[in-house]
Design a protein around this motif. Structure first.
Motif: not given
Length: 595
Positions: A258-263, A333-351
């Motif tokens: 769900r953090c969408v890494p590169r394959f 809907d996937l963004k909302q799923r991501y937001y619901s899982e945040i444990k350590n709010l940083t607002n840094k999600r560019s990578t």
């Protein structure tokens, strides 16, 4: 050396421990005495799947009073999920037993001090693959390990349990179609164990594949012993396979996807771009981690498999985004799923690394402790064998076709079909482990064995092993390597008839070969692996469709697997024809839901 006991439990994982404890608790409850002997191949708590398994957030699947949709009958939704995600090829009554007893299993572990994550005293639950409702309880990446530790502490309170470590149980002693114990080896010494009832809790057969996340020496001993004893196996073609880290054995599911890494392959190429996939599919892979025909995301596993089959390697890169991906472009809907899982709010999600730090910092720390810094290091991945859905065919009391023989945990089959909800494997160990302990106690309390006949049969078995060895035989490690190669290539992600026939030919060849002199326990592990591999491959051949993790292709080069075919709404049962030393596979109707 001869041991005598009422109940022999083979295996010290979650299922075996729960079975031994339950047998003793039943004895105490009824005011009776029972002697339980529990054997493990290695050291208790340091071998087997439960003691060593990790994933990004390991689940224990349970329907609790607080679980949606709530109400006294909410377990029925759980049973329905088990049966339907299983492709309707499991026994529905066993699914009901699992679901109905899940809350009791959870609260028992909770009472033993398993540190399940809670909020205001209420267990936190999340949705896993195959679930409509959030039922997955957890402690973190180490839920299984915590359960194992708690059960070992409880076992220490049971004064009627003896634990034998470093024991390889080789075969069951069968006299007149009933089990009378087992034979094995301990520190190069032959041992005979006379028992009124035997519980198989030996786990799966991950070692028949090279790419697996099992601990070492998971060679399918319970499956093979059961076959030789005359019991049946069921659903052996259904094996959960998921993208995992070969170096750490971590299942790369959930937030890792769900953090969408590169394959990327070893050339740095993003090969997923060659397939009809999007970054939304990569995100969704987190909730559909095991390969399943029913989810488009199985194409990710197929793509990775093909890169590796060509002789390359595949990596997850967390340092930069996949080509063309920006977080804000995710489906809403996937963004909302991501937001619901945040444990350590940083607002840094560019990578991907920053996103993983935000939604699952525990996993980042887990890798760091093992010398892998995701800020600047990639992790190698491969589709890896993770769980056997099938096993020794059981009924409601975990009873098998052999009188006095019971099976539970991953060693048992029929309770799961093609797939299972995430976390149901751990649940399975506790529900059916308890039932196996109680059932074996009831059986052992009302029976006796012919010790003289049992010892005679044990000595015959020991004598028979000599015929497997010859000075000019094949080297053991070479035989295992050849078996692993054909299973990885032909009976893993991409299955097709020609390839499966090639695998079967190699298995048959290895079965006829004698082995250079080696300790009997390692020789018998190979024999067990070959028997398990034969059961898997022949079951695959018979199921000429795709269902769950069983992806059948018309040709190796096809992009998509064959469709599901309702004429295969049966499970496949394996039995050993001893006269020709061949496994026979035939279809059988599972127990279906009543209207």
């Amino acid at each position: 050396m001869i041991y005598k006991t009422d109940i022999l439990v083979i295996g010290g994982g979650g299922a075996g421990l729960r079975a031994a404890i339950a047998a003793c608790e039943k004895a105490y409850e009824t005011g009776n005495k029972v002697k339980v002997l529990l054997t493990v191949k290695g050291k208790l708590g340091s071998c087997g799947t439960t003691a060593l398994a990790y994933s990004d957030r390991m689940a224990f699947h349970a329907t609790l009073p607080t679980t949606e949709p709530k109400g006294e009958d909410n377990w029925k939704y759980h049973a329905k999920d088990i049966y339907e995600i299983g492709g309707c090829v499991s026994d529905y009554d066993l699914a009901e037993i699992l679901a109905k007893n899940s809350a009791d299993a959870f609260f028992y572990l909770d009472s033993l001090g398993v540190p399940f994550v809670k909020e205001s005293g209420v267990p936190i639950q999340f949705v896993t693959d195959g679930s409509i409702y959030a039922r997955a309880c957890f402690t973190g990446p180490d839920t299984a390990v915590q359960i194992e530790k708690a059960l070992i502490r409880k076992l220490g309170e049971m004064k009627d349990v003896e634990v034998l470590e470093d024991v390889m149980i080789a075969d069951l002693i069968i006299v007149n179609n009933r089990v009378c114990g087992a034979i094995g080896f301990r520190r190069n010494q032959n041992i005979i164990i006379l028992a009124k009832a035997v519980i198989l809790a030996t786990g799966g057969a991950g070692s028949i594949y090279k790419s697996n996340v099992f601990p070492p020496r998971m060679t399918g001993d319970g499956y093979a012993m059961a076959l030789r004893a005359g019991a049946l196996l069921v659903n052996m073609e259904f094996i959960q396979i998921g993208l995992s880290s070969p170096n750490t054995k971590l299942a790369c599911s959930g937030s890792i996807m769900r953090c969408v890494p590169r394959f990327v392959n070893e050339k740095g190429e993003e090969f997923l771009l060659n397939y009809p996939l999007t970054y939304n599919d990569v995100f969704e892979k987190g909730a559909t981690w095991p390969i399943s025909y029913e989810h488009k995301t199985c194409l990710i596993d197929i793509a990775v498999f093909r890169e590796i089959a060509r002789g390359g390697k595949v990596f997850l890169d967390f340092t930069q985004n996949p080509k063309g991906f920006e977080f804000e472009q995710l489906r809403e809907d996937l963004k909302q799923r991501y937001y619901s899982e945040i444990k350590n709010l940083t607002n840094k999600r560019s990578t991907p690394y920053e996103r993983l730090c935000e939604i699952n910092p525990q996993t980042v720390e887990w890798f760091l402790k093992r010398g892998i810094d995701l800020r600047n290091q990639m992790i190698e991945i491969a589709p890896s064998i993770q769980h056997f859905q099938g096993g020794v065919k059981i009924r409601e009391k975990t009873n098998t076709a052999i009188s006095g023989l019971y099976a539970c945990g991953e060693c048992a089959g029929g309770q799961h079909g093609a797939n299972r909800p995430g976390g149901n494997a751990l649940l399975d160990t506790q529900v059916f482990g308890k039932i196996a302990g109680e059932s074996s106690f009831e059986f052992a309390s009302n029976t006796s064995i012919d010790e003289e006949s049992a010892i005679s049969e044990a000595n015959r078995l020991f004598e028979s092993y000599k015929s497997y060895i010859a000075e000019d035989g094949i080297d053991l490690e070479n035989a295992i390597s050849e078996l692993n190669r054909v299973m990885d290539l032909y009976a893993s992600v991409v299955r097709y008839q020609d390839g499966l026939q090639k695998a079967l030919m190699k298995i048959e060849e290895l079965k006829t070969r004698k082995i250079k002199p080696v300790e009997y326990e390692y020789l018998l592990e190979l024999k067990n692996m070959l028997l398990c591999a034969e059961a898997v491959v022949k079951s695959c051949i018979l199921r000429d469709e795709s269902r769950g993790p069983h992806l059948m292709f018309e040709n190796l080069s096809d992009l998509w697997p064959k469709p599901r075919n309702e004429k295969y709404n049966v499970y496949h049962v394996c039995r050993l024809n001893k006269e020709i030393n061949q496994i026979e596979v035939f279809p059988m109707q599972p127990v279906k839901p009543t209207v």
